[in-house]
Motif scaffolding. Sequence first.
Motif, PDB file in Angstrom:
ATOM      1  N   ALA A 395      59.191  23.504  57.585  1.00 21.96           N
ATOM      2  CA  ALA A 395      59.246  23.828  59.014  1.00 21.96           C
ATOM      3  C   ALA A 395      60.574  23.382  59.613  1.00 21.96           C
ATOM      4  N   GLN A 396      60.886  23.927  60.798  1.00 25.41           N
ATOM      5  CA  GLN A 396      62.122  23.537  61.500  1.00 25.41           C
ATOM      6  C   GLN A 396      62.183  22.036  61.717  1.00 25.41           C
ATOM      7  N   ASN A 397      61.052  21.446  62.016  1.00 23.66           N
ATOM      8  CA  ASN A 397      61.015  20.013  62.326  1.00 23.66           C
ATOM      9  C   ASN A 397      60.517  19.185  61.139  1.00 23.66           C
ATOM     10  N   GLN A 398      60.687  19.718  59.932  1.00 21.21           N
ATOM     11  CA  GLN A 398      60.143  19.040  58.754  1.00 21.21           C
ATOM     12  C   GLN A 398      60.685  17.618  58.618  1.00 21.21           C
ATOM     13  N   ALA A 399      61.991  17.441  58.869  1.00 21.10           N
ATOM     14  CA  ALA A 399      62.593  16.107  58.751  1.00 21.10           C
ATOM     15  C   ALA A 399      61.970  15.135  59.750  1.00 21.10           C
ATOM     16  N   ALA A 400      61.650  15.645  60.952  1.00 14.83           N
ATOM     17  CA  ALA A 400      61.084  14.783  61.992  1.00 14.83           C
ATOM     18  C   ALA A 400      59.659  14.349  61.662  1.00 14.83           C
ATOM     19  N   LEU A 401      59.017  15.039  60.726  1.00 15.68           N
ATOM     20  CA  LEU A 401      57.638  14.720  60.377  1.00 15.68           C
ATOM     21  C   LEU A 401      57.537  13.581  59.369  1.00 15.68           C
ATOM     22  N   LEU A 402      58.680  13.127  58.853  1.00 11.16           N
ATOM     23  CA  LEU A 402      58.674  12.013  57.906  1.00 11.16           C
ATOM     24  C   LEU A 402      58.249  10.727  58.615  1.00 11.16           C
ATOM     25  N   ASP A 403      57.665   9.815  57.878  1.00 14.63           N
ATOM     26  CA  ASP A 403      57.220   8.528  58.418  1.00 14.63           C
ATOM     27  C   ASP A 403      58.395   7.555  58.431  1.00 14.63           C
ATOM     28  N   ASP A 404      58.841   7.181  59.624  1.00 11.86           N
ATOM     29  CA  ASP A 404      60.012   6.307  59.769  1.00 11.86           C
ATOM     30  C   ASP A 404      59.799   4.925  59.159  1.00 11.86           C
ATOM     31  N   ASP A 405      58.561   4.506  59.024  1.00  9.41           N
ATOM     32  CA  ASP A 405      58.279   3.154  58.535  1.00  9.41           C
ATOM     33  C   ASP A 405      58.328   3.043  57.009  1.00  9.41           C
ATOM     34  N   LEU A 406      58.321   4.185  56.326  1.00  9.52           N
ATOM     35  CA  LEU A 406      58.378   4.171  54.865  1.00  9.52           C
ATOM     36  C   LEU A 406      59.814   4.139  54.377  1.00  9.52           C
ATOM     37  N   ARG A 430      69.297  13.111  42.131  1.00  6.38           N
ATOM     38  CA  ARG A 430      69.812  14.487  42.239  1.00  6.38           C
ATOM     39  C   ARG A 430      70.039  14.889  43.687  1.00  6.38           C
ATOM     40  N   PHE A 431      69.352  14.207  44.583  1.00  4.53           N
ATOM     41  CA  PHE A 431      69.515  14.499  46.010  1.00  4.53           C
ATOM     42  C   PHE A 431      70.420  13.468  46.692  1.00  4.53           C
ATOM     43  N   MET A 432      71.260  12.815  45.898  1.00  2.00           N
ATOM     44  CA  MET A 432      72.280  11.891  46.400  1.00  2.00           C
ATOM     45  C   MET A 432      71.698  10.626  47.023  1.00  2.00           C
ATOM     46  N   PHE A 433      70.486  10.245  46.604  1.00  2.00           N
ATOM     47  CA  PHE A 433      69.926   8.945  46.970  1.00  2.00           C
ATOM     48  C   PHE A 433      69.968   8.071  45.717  1.00  2.00           C
ATOM     49  N   LYS A 434      70.930   7.153  45.679  1.00  2.00           N
ATOM     50  CA  LYS A 434      71.165   6.403  44.445  1.00  2.00           C
ATOM     51  C   LYS A 434      71.058   4.902  44.664  1.00  2.00           C
ATOM     52  N   GLY A 435      70.747   4.210  43.556  1.00  2.00           N
ATOM     53  CA  GLY A 435      70.752   2.752  43.576  1.00  2.00           C
ATOM     54  C   GLY A 435      69.850   2.183  44.647  1.00  2.00           C
ATOM     55  N   ASP A 436      70.406   1.217  45.389  1.00  2.00           N
ATOM     56  CA  ASP A 436      69.624   0.516  46.416  1.00  2.00           C
ATOM     57  C   ASP A 436      69.289   1.396  47.614  1.00  2.00           C
ATOM     58  N   GLU A 437      69.944   2.569  47.709  1.00  2.00           N
ATOM     59  CA  GLU A 437      69.696   3.458  48.853  1.00  2.00           C
ATOM     60  C   GLU A 437      68.233   3.875  48.949  1.00  2.00           C
ATOM     61  N   ILE A 438      67.539   3.921  47.798  1.00  2.00           N
ATOM     62  CA  ILE A 438      66.153   4.406  47.820  1.00  2.00           C
ATOM     63  C   ILE A 438      65.226   3.425  48.532  1.00  2.00           C
ATOM     64  N   ASP A 439      65.726   2.224  48.808  1.00  2.00           N
ATOM     65  CA  ASP A 439      64.922   1.233  49.536  1.00  2.00           C
ATOM     66  C   ASP A 439      65.200   1.255  51.040  1.00  2.00           C
ATOM     67  N   LYS A 440      66.071   2.177  51.488  1.00  2.00           N
ATOM     68  CA  LYS A 440      66.334   2.319  52.922  1.00  2.00           C
ATOM     69  C   LYS A 440      65.101   2.858  53.625  1.00  2.00           C
ATOM     70  N   VAL A 442      63.291   5.255  56.294  1.00  2.00           N
ATOM     71  CA  VAL A 442      63.551   6.604  56.799  1.00  2.00           C
ATOM     72  C   VAL A 442      64.171   6.544  58.192  1.00  2.00           C
ATOM     73  N   SER A 443      63.804   5.537  58.972  1.00  2.00           N
ATOM     74  CA  SER A 443      64.271   5.429  60.360  1.00  2.00           C
ATOM     75  C   SER A 443      65.790   5.319  60.472  1.00  2.00           C
ATOM     76  N   VAL A 444      66.482   4.842  59.424  1.00  2.00           N
ATOM     77  CA  VAL A 444      67.936   4.651  59.512  1.00  2.00           C
ATOM     78  C   VAL A 444      68.708   5.824  58.911  1.00  2.00           C
ATOM     79  N   LEU A 445      68.012   6.843  58.420  1.00  2.00           N
ATOM     80  CA  LEU A 445      68.685   7.960  57.773  1.00  2.00           C
ATOM     81  C   LEU A 445      69.264   8.925  58.802  1.00  2.00           C
ATOM     82  N   SER A 446      70.338   9.600  58.419  1.00  2.00           N
ATOM     83  CA  SER A 446      70.923  10.639  59.262  1.00  2.00           C
ATOM     84  C   SER A 446      70.066  11.893  59.200  1.00  2.00           C
ATOM     85  N   GLY A 447      70.376  12.865  60.072  1.00  2.00           N
ATOM     86  CA  GLY A 447      69.623  14.122  60.071  1.00  2.00           C
ATOM     87  C   GLY A 447      69.715  14.832  58.730  1.00  2.00           C
TER      88      GLY A 447
END
Length: 543
Positions: A395-406, A430-440, A442-447
């Motif tokens: 959906a258009q707002n698919q990114a906004a539907l993610l849980d920010d707390d996870l 493969r989606f450019m989430f590497k190393g320690d980044e996977i522990d970020k 969702v709330s701090v991610l860019s659009g």
Amino acid sequence: MISVDNLAVEFSGHTLFSDVSFTINTDDKIALMGKNGAGKSTMMKIIAGVQNATRGNVRTPKDAIIAYLPQHLLTEDNTTVFDETSKAFSHVFDMRDEMEDLNKQLETRTDYESDDYMKIIERVSDLGEKYYALEDVNYDAEVEKALKGLGFKQEDFTRQTNEFSGGYRMRIELAKILLQKPDLILLDEPTNHIDIESVIWLEDFLVNKANAVVVISHDRAFIDNITNRTIEVTMGRIYDYKAKYSHYLQLREDRRAHQIKAYQEQQKFIADNQAFIDRFKGTYSKTNQVSSRERMLEKLQIIEIDDVDTSALKLRFPPTQRSGDYPVTVKDVSKSYDEHVVFKNANMSIARGEKVCFVGRNGEGKSTMIKAILGEIDVEGTCALGHNVKVGYFAQNQAALLDDDLTIFQTVDEVAKGDVRTQIKNILGRFMFKGDEIDKKVSVLSGGEKTRLAMVKLLLEPVNLLILDEPTNHLDLKSKDVLKEALQSFDGTLVLVSHDRDFLQGLSNKVFEFKNQRVIEHFETIDAFLERNRIESVKALDL
């Protein structure tokens, strides 16, 4: 001419960029390019005056007007379209109101000899000089002309802005910019959420009617059509090319090839001298030569090769069972909201393996039809999914539907099933989430990062019908290229809504056009459809 002098931005011990200098001339149409996180939006905000640099400054001529359109629109929800657009003249109205207020004070005050009284007279004189020097303009007529030129009807003027789609809210912001007649227009991702016709109109305006323009965009066709200069932000510095985007790509490759050659030659030079030092260190007769070469190597400035994102973003839609002959069937479908008719008596049959596009202006019913096909809304008529259809929906707002707390990892782990759970880190890589980044979180991610993460979730389950509603918003150029390649090789059925012409080209063999409450089927590629409609669209939207 606007001058950017020695800009630097630092935070938390990290330097985003430093010693950045360039000038913006009257006829410059500049594409501001660079990887996500390179500092493009930050630099634009500093030029716009809405953010401060750590060091350096931006010098602008007196009375120069800079108009800034951020990624996230600032249109208020509690005002009408006309009143919101009229804010383009707020500085004029503020001067007028202040003069009226001060003149009322002068009528009632009797302290003619006081300093305060004299200050009021001086202020009224100063304001009057500026106000009456302005061109005599019928501001209401100007607002009306701009709004009608951008596709608004007279009855829309009194409607609340929150009643309109993202594309029309963007047009309100554009109308405010046009009315200001700015010396410089700053646009951060202006094509997100607006339809193809609006993009075409915007291109025409920027090329033929605007003064200087600086734009950040991941829409390759858009930036290539409007720009004559490219400034790349990379590794904390900039490279300035007097070339449009496609030519800049060639020049950048040439530059990097030269850098690699120079780097290799320097590394050989360092190795040869280090070998000499290692061989003769401690040899009395070579002491001066060894010392000299050691000092030389210490002072040597190592050549840097520009950072190129080589991470492999490979999308592979997993195989699934074969669907029936017609995954989507729509018969005599109509949809209205109160008195507003979205479309009526719409019909479509989408065969297995077909790739089709929905096109049309914002608000004409593309997303509504998708919701009808998926059974999310009630409609008159029949919408049916075929036998054995397994739907993947973005959906258009698919990114906004993610849980920010996870975290990123938790987001994917939550939906992964079976053996795929052991491959989560590889999939995220493969989606450019590497190393320690996977522990970020969702709330701090860019659009763009959220959109990529939402795409990962979509890919974890095999589907044979993909329905994608504006999947490229906030995706960078590389991610869009890889997604497009995956869609081209997808052997299922594809329904695609997108305003990105470059992304659409080569992806569709049938077009459904949503226009004037109708759904019109065109048996042609999206390329042919866009070419046929381009000139008509520009003329229809012209001021």
